[in-house]
Design a protein around this motif. Structure first.
Motif, PDB file in Angstrom:
ATOM      1  N   GLU B 256       0.844  -1.194   0.000  1.00 44.74           N
ATOM      2  CA  GLU B 256       0.000   0.000   0.000  1.00 44.74           C
ATOM      3  C   GLU B 256       0.877   1.240   0.000  1.00 44.74           C
ATOM      4  O   GLU B 256       2.067   1.158   0.288  1.00 44.74           O
ATOM      5  CB  GLU B 256      -0.952  -0.006   1.205  1.00 44.74           C
ATOM      6  N   THR B 257       0.271   2.363  -0.351  1.00 42.23           N
ATOM      7  CA  THR B 257       1.032   3.603  -0.317  1.00 42.23           C
ATOM      8  C   THR B 257       0.990   4.142   1.117  1.00 42.23           C
ATOM      9  O   THR B 257      -0.042   4.064   1.779  1.00 42.23           O
ATOM     10  CB  THR B 257       0.428   4.639  -1.288  1.00 42.23           C
ATOM     11  N   THR B 258       2.111   4.687   1.575  1.00 41.83           N
ATOM     12  CA  THR B 258       2.135   5.194   2.951  1.00 41.83           C
ATOM     13  C   THR B 258       1.815   6.677   3.003  1.00 41.83           C
ATOM     14  O   THR B 258       1.409   7.188   4.039  1.00 41.83           O
ATOM     15  CB  THR B 258       3.510   4.992   3.621  1.00 41.83           C
ATOM     16  N   THR B 262      -4.686   4.280   0.156  1.00 49.69           N
ATOM     17  CA  THR B 262      -4.992   3.290  -0.869  1.00 49.69           C
ATOM     18  C   THR B 262      -6.452   2.882  -0.728  1.00 49.69           C
ATOM     19  O   THR B 262      -6.846   2.328   0.287  1.00 49.69           O
ATOM     20  CB  THR B 262      -4.086   2.053  -0.720  1.00 49.69           C
ATOM     21  N   LYS B 375       4.727   0.490   1.123  1.00 47.42           N
ATOM     22  CA  LYS B 375       5.094  -0.386   2.228  1.00 47.42           C
ATOM     23  C   LYS B 375       4.441  -1.735   1.999  1.00 47.42           C
ATOM     24  O   LYS B 375       3.325  -1.814   1.490  1.00 47.42           O
ATOM     25  CB  LYS B 375       4.665   0.298   3.511  1.00 47.42           C
ATOM     26  N   THR B 377       2.681  -4.830   3.551  1.00 50.40           N
ATOM     27  CA  THR B 377       1.990  -5.148   4.793  1.00 50.40           C
ATOM     28  C   THR B 377       1.909  -6.669   4.937  1.00 50.40           C
ATOM     29  O   THR B 377       2.244  -7.407   4.020  1.00 50.40           O
ATOM     30  CB  THR B 377       0.558  -4.591   4.794  1.00 50.40           C
TER      31      THR B 377
END
Lengths: 283, 464
Positions: B256-258, B262, B375, B377
């Motif tokens: 996902e984008t930090t 998302t 990142k 997860t």
């Protein structure tokens, strides 16, 4: 009416209302990766640990602080298994009961559970991007609302932290020649604001004296910023809090101030009970 | 132009389908036409990540004059020749097809004898575009250091480090790279962040030797804690929004984008039958509407799945060999083992430790001021953009349940209209007209409203 006054007097009630609302918004509106049974698991894990801890030291069981820790955990921690969520809750409250210096616990409970579990297991992680830009103002408003109405007893640490952190990201942008849209975007992070208003501001784990708290906030901001931009870890500030927590007793030793305790006449039905005052204050 | 691009895209799809000969055998047939020309101005990037190790494969469908092609990409470390590989465009197309949003068909049976059949469909993929600049000569002395210089496949590649953005800009311009106005500051920011610059041009001689119409994707392997995609240079002089497809391949779970939220793309929606012929338009408008609800931009997760299987399958999962070619370095070599893995309907044997996330990003400079940061997860729950067509039973029904069934179906169709209007922004009037115009999928006529037919009408149906 006295009950209502007592309800309003304890700042934890304000926190519980705001954090519960954030959990509900997250689950129902933002479709967080947060199944309801994880929420229940964290709640039960936190309360059970608190209950055992309170029984062990002969203190009256108070569900409010573990509820706040459990809510913070459900907002910030994501796991792939309910057991990890429960473990985080037990670690959080366990750290509060066991890791203490001079009657004061060292780590912010939710912060401790969050960082330890996410470092140990790949199945647990912190999701800083889960909030869109929309609720940012709501969170900021709730945080500022707490300060204005006097619900946040350690508002100085929140504002100092935010100020230092903002100075650092703006300073970085100026150095890089980046447009200010970038630091503004970096400050519009839901996780950052929740941390600022509801985690670092925990009166039990911040230094007792105001000056110490301001210095402490600067330190957390600097370390968090370094982890975030120097080591490329998006959970920088959350890491920074656990790293700096052990030096809080040093601050208390050299810069003395008034120790905080939660208001004692908390629950309305217990008003006028004399033995209440000699009890160990709730954590 | 539009047509030729479309034909080219279709040709690519044909290639990827022929790689997957078993397509269709398990999940029925494809109902939606593959339309890869949906999103103009888009790029495709496969991003393999584990720990600090990254392999990035960048595809472009640049169709213009190869002398005009050049790319400038900030990279976190120095890249040597062995770290660069020329990949195969069909791999990304296959990955794109495997992760594409999909249309599923269910057929109601005669309500008097109910059985359901499930049919699956593949849908759409995307077209790529790269940050296109230009190239020719070389010069030095502007505090620009050429750290590496090599040729791989049809590309001449140089890795630059610079001390000043002005010097770098002049160097790039003198070497024939057209740098858009306003890029200097961004170059300066990357220089201060200790980024290097990967610049590539097409070597015409080598290109002639290699043959082929398309420029092949470039894959780069590097080790860095930075898990990001630089998008800022590409936004400088772009008009409006751009689309980027990221196919992230990890060991542990979703990416996902930090620094941006998302979103999950709306999924599992039941839609009117005519969408079957307009799935491309539907998806395009649905994506647009979803993005508009977020201010016209956003990061949307369109697919997240364990690479061992799919349900329904839009294309076969990629084989170990294909994944290794994309840079999934933790997979063992299975070249000795037979053929590609057959598609499966369940996670029977988890042979591959690969989780794919497809992110569709629509961005512009204003809404996405910062580069994309990612990142990995630990979340390995499956998600897919899946849209459902439920065919009502339209044959003759002779049982008391029929009346009730017809009422339910018509109610369902009303809901489908509302859903479609809500998802795409199409007007309900338009949708109703489309349903009326369609041969199938219209509202059912209640039994009591049907003209009564006696048994003798059926003996000589041709008579007036």
């Amino acid at each position: 009416m006295e009950g209502l006054a007592a309800f309003r007097h304890d700042p934890r009630h304000y926190q519980i209302i705001v954090l519960s609302s954030l959990v509900l918004i997250g689950v129902f509106y933002y479709a967080f990766q947060l199944p309801w049974w994880h929420v229940v698991g964290v709640m039960i894990g936190a309360q059970a640990t608190q209950f055992i801890g309170d029984r062990a030291v002969g203190r009256r069981y108070d569900p409010r602080s573990p509820l706040i820790s459990a809510l913070s955990l459900t907002i910030l921690l994501r796991t792939g298994s309910i057991w990890l969520s429960i473990a985080a809750a037990i670690l959080a409250i366990g750290s509060k009961c066991l890791i203490r210096v001079k009657g004061k616990h060292i780590f912010n409970p939710a912060n401790f559970g969050l960082v330890i579990i996410s470092l140990l297991f790949t199945g647990a992680w912190i999701s800083p991007g889960q909030w869109g830009a929309a609720p940012i103002f709501a969170i900021a408003l709730a945080g500022m609302g707490g300060i204005v109405t006097g619900k946040a007893k350690r508002w100085d640490v929140s504002l100092a932290f935010l100020g230092f952190y903002a100075a650092l990201v703006f300073g970085r942008a100026i150095w890089l020649g980046d447009p200010f849209a970038i630091p503004v975007h970096q400050l519009q992070s839901g996780a950052l604001l929740i941390f600022t208003f509801f985690m670092i501001s925990d009166p039990k784990t911040t230094p007792d004296a105001r000056m110490a708290r301001i210095i402490y906030a600067a330190l957390v901001a600097l370390i968090g910023f370094t982890i975030q931009f120097g080591f490329y870890n998006s959970a920088g500030i959350i890491m920074a809090l656990i790293l700096t927590a052990p030096i809080v007793p040093l601050f208390d030793k050299f810069i003395q101030g008034q120790r905080y305790s939660w208001p004692k006449f908390s629950l309305p039905k217990s008003k006028g009970v004399s033995h209440e005052t000699v009890q160990i204050p709730a954590e | 132009m539009k047509l030729s691009k479309y034909l080219l895209s279709s040709a690519l799809i044909a290639t990827s389908l022929s790689l997957a000969p078993s397509a269709g055998a398990f999940c029925g047939f494809y109902v939606a036409k593959a339309d890869t020309d949906l999103f103009n101005q888009s790029s495709k990037v496969a991003l393999v990540r584990d720990g600090d190790r990254t392999v990035i494969t960048m595809a472009n469908d640049y169709i213009g004059d190869p002398t005009e092609f050049a790319m400038v990409i900030p990279v976190p470390t120095v890249i040597k020749k062995e770290q660069v590989h020329i990949s195969d465009a069909s791999l990304l197309d296959h990955l794109d097809a495997y992760t594409a949003p999909r249309l599923v068909e269910y057929f109601d049976d005669n309500p008097c004898e109910r059985i359901m059949y499930e049919m699956a469909a593949r849908s759409m993929s995307s077209v790529a575009d790269e940050i296109v600049v230009t190239g020719a000569k070389r010069d030095k002395q502007l505090k620009v250091t050429v750290l590496e210089s090599f040729s791989v496949g049809e590309y001449d590649i140089q890795i630059l480090s610079a001390e000043e953005s002005d010097g770098l800009q002049i160097w790039l311009e003198e070497n024939g790279y057209k740098i858009p106005a306003g890029a200097t500051k961004i170059l300066g920011s990357y220089i201060k962040q200790d980024m290097k610059f990967f610049v590539a041009k097409v070597n015409l001689e080598r290109k002639a030797k290699e043959g082929g119409e398309m420029l092949r994707p470039i894959a780069v392997a590097y080790e860095s804690p930075k898990f990001m995609l630089p998008i800022r240079l590409g936004t400088v002089n772009a008009n409006g929004t751009q689309d980027l497809f990221v196919y992230a391949l990890t060991k542990d779970g979703k990416v996902e984008t930090t620094n941006y939220r998302t979103h999950k793309i709306p999924s599992d929606k039941e839609l009117p039958i005519f969408v079957k012929d307009e799935f491309g338009d539907f998806y395009k408008d649905m994506y647009k509407t979803s993005a508009e609800r977020e201010g016209g931009h956003g990061v949307f997760m369109e697919y997240a799945w364990d690479m061992n299987w799919c349900d329904p399958c839009a294309a076969d999962p990629l084989s170990n060999d294909q994944l290794r070619e994309l840079g999934v370095f933790w997979l063992e070599d299975d070249s000795g083992k037979p053929g590609i893995m057959p598609r499966r309907r369940g996670p029977k044997s988890l042979a591959k430790d690969v989780f794919v996330t497809r992110l569709h990003v629509r961005y512009d400079a204003k809404s996405f001021p910062e580069d994309l940061k990612f990142k990995t997860t630990g979340d390995n729950t499956n998600f897919q953009g899946r849209y459902i067509l439920r065919h009502a039973f339209e044959g003759e029904m002779n049982c008391p349940e029929a009346e009730d069934y017809i009422t339910r179906v018509n109610k369902r169709k009303e809901t489908e209209i509302k859903t479609l209007a809500n998802l795409t922004g199409w007007s309900r009037g338009y949708i109703r007209d489309k349903i009326k115009a369609g041969e199938k999928g219209g509202f059912l006529i209640p039994v009591k409203d049907k003209p009564k037919t006696d048994w003798w009408n059926k003996i000589w149906p041709g008579d007036d």
